[in-house]
Design an enzyme around this catalytic site. Structure first.
Site, PDB file in Angstrom:
ATOM      1  N   HIS A  69       0.850  -1.198  -0.020  1.00 30.57           N
ATOM      2  CA  HIS A  69      -0.044   0.041  -0.014  1.00 30.57           C
ATOM      3  C   HIS A  69       0.883   1.159  -0.120  1.00 30.57           C
ATOM      4  O   HIS A  69       0.564   2.230   0.684  1.00 30.57           O
ATOM      5  CB  HIS A  69      -1.012   0.028   1.210  1.00 30.57           C
ATOM      6  CG  HIS A  69      -1.940  -1.181   1.080  1.00 30.57           C
ATOM      7  ND1 HIS A  69      -2.723  -1.601   2.297  1.00 30.57           N
ATOM      8  CD2 HIS A  69      -2.272  -1.980   0.210  1.00 30.57           C
ATOM      9  CE1 HIS A  69      -3.392  -2.413   2.044  1.00 30.57           C
ATOM     10  NE2 HIS A  69      -3.557  -2.562   0.450  1.00 30.57           N
TER      11      HIS A  69
HETATM   12  C1  LIG Z   1       0.544  -7.120  -5.119  1.00 34.29           C
HETATM   13  C2  LIG Z   1      -0.352  -6.083  -4.741  1.00 34.29           C
HETATM   14  C3  LIG Z   1      -1.536  -6.352  -4.019  1.00 34.29           C
HETATM   15  C4  LIG Z   1      -2.507  -5.110  -3.679  1.00 34.29           C
HETATM   16  N1  LIG Z   1      -3.551  -5.551  -3.001  1.00 34.29           N
HETATM   17  C5  LIG Z   1      -4.643  -4.684  -2.899  1.00 34.29           C
HETATM   18  C6  LIG Z   1      -5.894  -5.073  -2.442  1.00 34.29           C
HETATM   19  O1  LIG Z   1      -6.353  -6.335  -2.300  1.00 34.29           O
HETATM   20  N2  LIG Z   1      -7.045  -3.935  -2.473  1.00 34.29           N
HETATM   21  C7  LIG Z   1      -6.616  -2.626  -2.457  1.00 34.29           C
HETATM   22  O2  LIG Z   1      -7.366  -1.777  -2.142  1.00 34.29           O
HETATM   23  N3  LIG Z   1      -5.232  -2.225  -2.880  1.00 34.29           N
HETATM   24  C8  LIG Z   1      -4.190  -3.273  -3.146  1.00 34.29           C
HETATM   25  N4  LIG Z   1      -2.980  -2.935  -3.522  1.00 34.29           N
HETATM   26  C9  LIG Z   1      -2.650  -1.621  -3.590  1.00 34.29           C
HETATM   27  C10 LIG Z   1      -3.555  -0.839  -4.728  1.00 34.29           C
HETATM   28  O3  LIG Z   1      -3.559  -1.656  -5.883  1.00 34.29           O
HETATM   29  C11 LIG Z   1      -2.516   0.541  -5.078  1.00 34.29           C
HETATM   30  O4  LIG Z   1      -2.762   1.286  -4.041  1.00 34.29           O
HETATM   31  C12 LIG Z   1      -3.217   1.186  -6.239  1.00 34.29           C
HETATM   32  O5  LIG Z   1      -3.559   0.386  -7.405  1.00 34.29           O
HETATM   33  C13 LIG Z   1      -2.352   2.229  -6.898  1.00 34.29           C
HETATM   34  O6  LIG Z   1      -2.851   3.160  -7.620  1.00 34.29           O
HETATM   35  P1  LIG Z   1      -1.956   4.229  -8.381  1.00 34.29           P
HETATM   36  O7  LIG Z   1      -2.816   4.772  -9.441  1.00 34.29           O
HETATM   37  O8  LIG Z   1      -1.426   5.197  -7.554  1.00 34.29           O
HETATM   38  O9  LIG Z   1      -0.731   3.676  -9.042  1.00 34.29           O
HETATM   39  P2  LIG Z   1      -0.572   2.339  -9.956  1.00 34.29           P
HETATM   40  O10 LIG Z   1      -2.081   1.542 -10.155  1.00 34.29           O
HETATM   41  O11 LIG Z   1       0.420   1.436  -9.872  1.00 34.29           O
HETATM   42  O12 LIG Z   1      -0.396   3.168 -11.603  1.00 34.29           O
HETATM   43  C14 LIG Z   1       0.651   3.710 -11.904  1.00 34.29           C
HETATM   44  C15 LIG Z   1       0.813   3.375 -13.466  1.00 34.29           C
HETATM   45  O13 LIG Z   1       1.891   4.156 -13.847  1.00 34.29           O
HETATM   46  C16 LIG Z   1       2.684   3.635 -14.832  1.00 34.29           C
HETATM   47  N5  LIG Z   1       3.762   4.181 -14.978  1.00 34.29           N
HETATM   48  C17 LIG Z   1       4.650   4.309 -13.970  1.00 34.29           C
HETATM   49  N6  LIG Z   1       5.632   5.050 -14.101  1.00 34.29           N
HETATM   50  C18 LIG Z   1       5.749   5.386 -15.449  1.00 34.29           C
HETATM   51  C19 LIG Z   1       6.432   6.156 -16.552  1.00 34.29           C
HETATM   52  N7  LIG Z   1       7.518   6.636 -16.138  1.00 34.29           N
HETATM   53  N8  LIG Z   1       5.952   6.071 -17.784  1.00 34.29           N
HETATM   54  C20 LIG Z   1       4.841   5.663 -18.101  1.00 34.29           C
HETATM   55  N9  LIG Z   1       4.023   4.952 -17.284  1.00 34.29           N
HETATM   56  C21 LIG Z   1       4.496   4.868 -15.820  1.00 34.29           C
HETATM   57  C22 LIG Z   1       2.869   2.121 -14.135  1.00 34.29           C
HETATM   58  O14 LIG Z   1       3.048   1.290 -15.255  1.00 34.29           O
HETATM   59  C23 LIG Z   1       1.239   2.138 -13.675  1.00 34.29           C
HETATM   60  O15 LIG Z   1       0.509   1.414 -14.600  1.00 34.29           O
HETATM   61  C24 LIG Z   1      -2.059  -3.892  -3.913  1.00 34.29           C
HETATM   62  C25 LIG Z   1      -1.047  -3.536  -4.579  1.00 34.29           C
HETATM   63  C26 LIG Z   1      -0.050  -4.658  -4.980  1.00 34.29           C
HETATM   64  C27 LIG Z   1       1.176  -4.365  -5.981  1.00 34.29           C
END
Ligand SMILES: Cc1cc2nc3c(=O)[nH]c(=O)nc-3n(C[C@H](O)[C@H](O)[C@H](O)COP(=O)(O)OP(=O)(O)OC[C@H]3O[C@@H](n4cnc5c(N)ncnc54)[C@H](O)[C@@H]3O)c2cc1C
Length: 541
Positions: A474
């Site tokens: 997280h």
């Molecule tokens: C293994 C795992 C299990 C989890 N289980 C849960 C759960 O059961 N329930 C829950 O609520 N949360 C869970 N989480 C946490 C939750 O999924 C994350 O907090 C949430 O998805 C984060 O969203 P975000 O938009 O911040 O980032 P992300 O969803 O990670 O999105 C960031 C995106 O930006 C892209 N990116 C990064 N850098 C670049 C770049 N330089 N150029 C182009 N693209 C780029 C990445 O590829 C990615 O697609 C889990 C996370 C993981 C990893």
């Protein structure tokens, strides 16, 4: 050079929400750039595929954290989604908003408009909730929230009954009127298929003419004219490209990717940037600081009655489960392994639950290798319970170590570094054992295998946590929202302090990590951000 009104970097939990909402009116053109590729793989669609994407570099950034003193100097695997849908495409699908007080804390820290009553409408707007529309839930929104009942493993009932015996009441809806207590996790699964942010928000609108989605395009930096963000530089198909943004660049690259990109672009601590040869655009020492995560440890039990181990372990069980999934889209492959759990106050005098407990009706030995561990459960009946503190006070950091955009940044988790977090480790262990000793569970437990009955004192419990514990994935707070540019990265409208035309919208803007899982809060943040961005566009004309 191609021009768009908005450029969104990262098609993860937040980025897909933004791409959809910013193109809803048909007035704005949007480029959504994602470093990963397509999500058209059964490893992503089939819920149990989580066990396989956990260490699959085709879908996962596969970060390696720095040695963590809080975990006895171990270096941990930090999975993050690198695929359409981002981490929502590889996560465990638990849908939990956290506690109303989390958002009131955000508001009280100087972020007007982010209190519980402010954000509840956005949680409702994103939901197509199985329980239907109500004071607490939305219906008809993009994200289907499934509320499992009879399909969970029967041992979940034993866990909930044991909690009741231990004084933890049952709740039928962690996201409703009673977030405290023991119950079943709601999940992002629609008809047996993972409901990632990409599937919920993006798939239905991919054909929109104002929306361009670019996959396998790695953004290297944000371009500036003075302190105004004008576009991005990215690598795609082996070549360097530029795209320009008429209105804004929005970083939605996640809690690791967004601070990394800010620093690569010259927004960060001046000394750090200068040392790496990066010209300073804006001094912003808070970039990458304040990292928060939930960290847990699992207690393993040998069971006297069958568990999911017998359904997922033997080849015959796997074939049966696969056939069931193929024919009916249900059974163990269609579910999250996190099936039941609890939010608990571990001591008197607390205003809100301080512990998050998971009950998984399966057990997988930690030495089978994490990549396929769920598919190779213990060859005997077993289950596990784990706990983490809801609101850790330890904070780490994420910083680049070179000007190379392809180099992984240094992740310093700094886990279990404060007396408060250590106290919750002691209390978490006591609480788990109290639940295990209640007759509803005690009668099915053959033995506590790990840490085992020899680990009893607070010192031993902490030593065990440091030896075996790990991240709940997280990661958040690395571009924290707040009013003071010296200690925060974005303001309450998610605009980066010190520059214009640039926002951050993802888990990194959380001022504090929420008390539960982070995917639902991230989607909520993006829903609200889209309103803020469109309001500002109207004001600017
Ligand atoms: C293994 C795992 C299990 C989890 N289980 C849960 C759960 O059961 N329930 C829950 O609520 N949360 C869970 N989480 C946490 C939750 O999924 C994350 O907090 C949430 O998805 C984060 O969203 P975000 O938009 O911040 O980032 P992300 O969803 O990670 O999105 C960031 C995106 O930006 C892209 N990116 C990064 N850098 C670049 C770049 N330089 N150029 C182009 N693209 C780029 C990445 O590829 C990615 O697609 C889990 C996370 C993981 C990893």
């Amino acid at each position: 050079m191609k021009q768009y009104d908005y450029i969104i970097v990262g098609a993860g939990s937040a980025g897909c929400v933004l791409a959809r909402r910013l193109t809803d009116s048909g007035q704005h053109s949007v480029l959504l750039i994602e470093a990963g590729g397509s999500d058209a793989s059964p490893r992503i669609g089939v819920p149990v595929g989580y066990a396989l994407t956990f260490r699959d570099p085709r879908f996962n950034w596969m970060y390696q954290a720095e040695a963590d003193p809080g975990f006895a100097g171990r270096t941990a695997h930090w999975p993050r989604g690198k695929v359409l849908g981002g981490s929502s495409a590889i996560n465990a699908m638990v849908f939990a908003r956290g506690q109303p007080g989390d958002y009131d804390d955000w508001c009280a820290a100087g972020n007007g408009g982010w209190g519980w009553q402010d954000v509840l409408p956005y949680f409702k707007r994103l939901e197509d909730h199985a329980l239907g529309a109500s004071e607490f839930h939305g219906s008809g929104g993009p994200v289907h929230v499934h509320a499992p009942s009879s399909e969970v493993h029967p041992l979940c009932s034993a866990f909930i009954a044991a909690c009741a015996e231990a004084g933890i009441p049952r709740t039928d809806d962690f996201n409703g009127a009673q977030p405290e207590g023991a119950g079943l996790w709601q999940v992002n699964i629609r008809k047996g298929v993972r409901e990632s942010s990409a599937r919920a928000y993006l798939r239905p609108v991919r054909a929109r003419s104002q929306l361009s989605v670019l996959l396998r395009a790695h953004v290297l930096k944000v371009n500036f004219s003075g302190t105004r963000a004008t576009g991005v530089q990215y690598r795609h198909g082996g070549e360097l490209h530029q795209a320009s943004a008429r209105r804004e660049v929005i970083l939605a690259a996640g809690a690791i990717g967004s601070p990394q990109l800010l620093e690569l672009s010259g927004v960060g601590d001046p000394q750090r940037l200068t040392d790496l040869g990066i010209p300073v655009v804006a001094a912003a020492s808070a970039v990458g600081e304040g990292l928060q995560d939930h960290v847990c440890v699992s207690y393993f039990y040998r069971s006297k009655v069958p568990t999911l181990n017998e359904e997922l372990g033997p080849l015959s069980g796997k074939i049966k489960a696969a056939l069931r999934y193929a024919l009916r889209r249900d059974g163990p492959l269609a579910m999250s392994v996190n099936q039941a759990g609890a939010f608990v106050r571990s001591r008197a005098g607390l205003a809100r639950p301080n512990l998050h407990i998971y009950f998984n009706p399966a057990s997988y030995s930690t030495d089978t290798g994490e990549s396929h561990r769920l598919m190779s459960p213990d060859p005997f009946p077993g289950f596990l319970m784990s706990f983490n503190t809801c609101r850790p006070t330890s904070r780490g950091s994420v910083h680049i170590r070179s000007a190379d955009a392809f180099a992984q940044p240094a992740i310093q988790p700094n886990s279990i570094a404060t007396p408060e977090d250590i106290a919750d480790v002691y209390e978490g262990a006591r609480t788990l054992r109290r639940i295990a000793a209640a007759s509803a569970l005690a009668q099915v437990i053959a033995a506590e295998r790990l840490p085992g009955p020899a680990v009893t004192s607070d010192e031993q419990v902490l030593e065990d946590f440091r030896a075996r514990g790990g991240s709940v994935y997280h990661a958040s707070c690395t571009c924290a929202m707040g009013p003071d540019p010296r200690t925060h990265v974005v303001d309450a409208r998610l605009r980066v302090h010190g520059v214009t035309g640039l926002r951050v919208v993802d888990a990194s803007v959380f001022p504090n990590v929420t008390s539960a899982n982070t995917n639902a809060p991230v989607m909520m943040v993006a829903e609200k951000a889209s309103d803020l961005i469109l309001e500002d566009a109207r004001a600017a004309g």
